[in-house]
Enzyme design. Structure first.
Site, PDB file in Angstrom:
ATOM      1  N   CYS A 119      30.196 -15.337  15.977  1.00 25.50           N
ATOM      2  CA  CYS A 119      30.873 -15.581  14.692  1.00 25.50           C
ATOM      3  C   CYS A 119      31.898 -14.496  14.386  1.00 25.50           C
ATOM      4  O   CYS A 119      32.721 -14.665  13.492  1.00 25.50           O
ATOM      5  CB  CYS A 119      29.861 -15.695  13.553  1.00 25.50           C
ATOM      6  SG  CYS A 119      28.974 -14.172  13.231  1.00 25.50           S
TER       7      CYS A 119
ATOM      8  N   CYS B 263      22.161 -13.980  11.090  1.00 25.27           N
ATOM      9  CA  CYS B 263      22.845 -13.042  10.188  1.00 25.27           C
ATOM     10  C   CYS B 263      21.908 -11.882   9.829  1.00 25.27           C
ATOM     11  O   CYS B 263      22.348 -10.731   9.709  1.00 25.27           O
ATOM     12  CB  CYS B 263      23.325 -13.763   8.939  1.00 25.27           C
ATOM     13  SG  CYS B 263      24.121 -15.349   9.272  1.00 25.27           S
TER      14      CYS B 263
HETATM   15 FE1  FES Z   1      28.131 -14.328  11.333  1.00 26.60          FE
HETATM   16 FE2  FES Z   1      26.409 -14.857   9.380  1.00 26.60          FE
HETATM   17  S1  FES Z   1      27.810 -16.246  10.329  1.00 26.60           S
HETATM   18  S2  FES Z   1      26.606 -13.050  10.547  1.00 26.60           S
END
Ligand code: FES
Length: 143
Positions: A35, A104
């Protein structure tokens, strides 16, 4: 049912411990390759006790809430306890995270471990290296 608990929303909207500790004793920075989010945790340590913790997180709301809760959970605690803090414990303290957001909370666990390891390295403290994730062989944060 709401996707996020009230605690997640509270820590996202009013994050505790945001910022930098200029004279930090240990700093841990980790990222999630998928991400692209980044979390940095600063620790002030006296006699093996975490006297202050702050964070900077460039990431999603769950990562911000996880950093906020994780720093609250480790303040005033011995390093040994901070090292035991799992991402699941952080998520539980937030009254849960959606399954696809659990990664996360992993950032918070790993940033704390990295900051403690940084403290050990900078202060010449002998420590058990097996307590710390080996990023070369671990796919943990990239799940
Ligand atoms: Fe990357 Fe939450 S989507 S840490």
């Amino acid at each position: 049912m709401a996707l996020y608990s009230e605690k997640v929303m509270d820590h996202f909207r009013h994050p505790r411990n945001v910022g930098v500790i200029d004279d930090a004793d240990g700093i841990g920075e980790v990222g999630n390759a998928k991400c692209g989010d980044i979390m940095k945790i600063y620790l002030k340590i006296e006699n093996d006790i975490i006297t202050d913790a702050k964070f900077e997180t460039f990431g999603c709301g769950s990562a911000i809430a996880s950093s906020s809760m994780a720093t609250e959970l480790i303040k005033g605690k011995p390093l040994s306890e901070a090292l035991q803090l799992s991402n699941k414990a952080v998520a539980e303290a937030l009254d849960g995270l959606p399954a696809y957001k659990m990664h996360c909370s992993v950032l918070a666990e790993e940033a704390i471990k990295a900051a403690v390891q940084d403290y050990y390295e900078k202060h010449g403290v002998a420590y058990d290296k097996t307590q710390f994730p080996d990023c070369a062989s671990c796919a943990h944060c990239c799940e």
